[in-house]
Design an enzyme around this catalytic site. Structure first.
Site, PDB file in Angstrom:
ATOM      1  N   ILE A 197      72.404 -32.838 -99.087  1.00 57.04           N
ATOM      2  CA  ILE A 197      72.750 -32.886-100.495  1.00 57.04           C
ATOM      3  C   ILE A 197      71.484 -32.832-101.346  1.00 57.04           C
ATOM      4  O   ILE A 197      70.436 -33.339-100.945  1.00 57.04           O
ATOM      5  CB  ILE A 197      73.606 -34.148-100.815  1.00 57.04           C
ATOM      6  CG1 ILE A 197      74.109 -34.142-102.264  1.00 57.04           C
ATOM      7  CG2 ILE A 197      72.881 -35.422-100.461  1.00 57.04           C
ATOM      8  CD1 ILE A 197      75.158 -35.205-102.563  1.00 57.04           C
ATOM      9  N   CYS A 198      71.588 -32.187-102.485  1.00 57.50           N
ATOM     10  CA  CYS A 198      70.558 -32.190-103.528  1.00 57.50           C
ATOM     11  C   CYS A 198      69.240 -31.618-103.015  1.00 57.50           C
ATOM     12  O   CYS A 198      69.197 -30.538-102.466  1.00 57.50           O
ATOM     13  CB  CYS A 198      70.418 -33.614-104.073  1.00 57.50           C
ATOM     14  SG  CYS A 198      69.404 -33.783-105.562  1.00 57.50           S
ATOM     15  N   GLY A 199      68.149 -32.325-103.194  1.00 52.18           N
ATOM     16  CA  GLY A 199      66.823 -31.833-102.843  1.00 52.18           C
ATOM     17  C   GLY A 199      66.654 -31.502-101.375  1.00 52.18           C
ATOM     18  O   GLY A 199      65.830 -30.651-101.017  1.00 52.18           O
TER      19      GLY A 199
END
Length: 196
Positions: free
Chosen positions: A99-101
């Site tokens: 998820i995300c970065g």
């Protein structure tokens, strides 16, 4: 007992891990362990965490049934141990959720080239020469393709639901588990009954 390993780096995003790890850790057949490249890590929210193991040790003594990569502000790093851990998981077609970065890290290192995927924003990857799958990017909160779940940083609930499906929960059961948080207690009770 099934093993989930959560990779947390310094400045990790607290909210991205909580729903999934909370659900898994309450199950009798799962154990959740934290791996990091530091001895202590501090979340964006200021929570200090001591990992159970170093990234280099993760998966050495037992199979990782689910590798979870939680986003934050430190995924621009170069880390050969982390790359090896991810490569081994994907090469063995074992579940991985990012998820995300952390999805940026996957893109930068060419790990998304054979998967449909999403992330925070594809334009962030335009300078990553190893990212060669622009057509595989889907403008969705979260995407599951075979053994990989990817999500953007605003998709903690969708990320949790797709990851539960990835590890074998029926779609209705995964949705129900997440709906407690998505709907709130009273609407959940009206739809499903009291969970407690």
């Amino acid at each position: 007992m099934k093993n989930a390993v959560v990779v947390l780096l310094n400045n990790y995003a607290d909210w991205e891990a909580g729903y999934l790890t909370g659900i898994l850790n309450q199950r009798k057949d799962w154990q959740v362990k934290v791996a990091s490249n530091q001895k202590t890590i501090t979340s964006i929210g200021g929570v200090v965490t001591e990992p159970d193991q170093a990234v280099a040790e993760a998966g050495r003594d037992s199979k990782i049934d689910l590798l979870i990569l939680i986003g934050g502000k430190s995924w621009t790093l170069e880390d050969s141990n982390l790359k090896k851990l991810i490569k081994d998981q994907l090469d063995n077609q074992l579940p991985l959720a990012a998820i995300c970065g952390s999805v940026d890290f996957l893109a930068k290192n060419g790990f998304l080239n054979n998967y449909q995927h999403t992330g925070n924003a594809q334009y962030l990857w335009r300078d990553f020469p190893e990212y060669q799958n622009q057509a595989g990017f889907l403008k969705k909160q979260a995407v599951r393709d075979r053994n990989l779940v990817t999500a953007n940083g605003t998709a903690a609930l969708d990320f949790t639901e797709l990851t539960l499906g990835l590890i074998g929960d029926h779609q209705a059961d995964a949705k129900r588990a997440v709906d407690l948080y998505r709907l709130g207690f009273y609407d959940y009770c009206e739809k499903y009954g009291n969970p407690f």
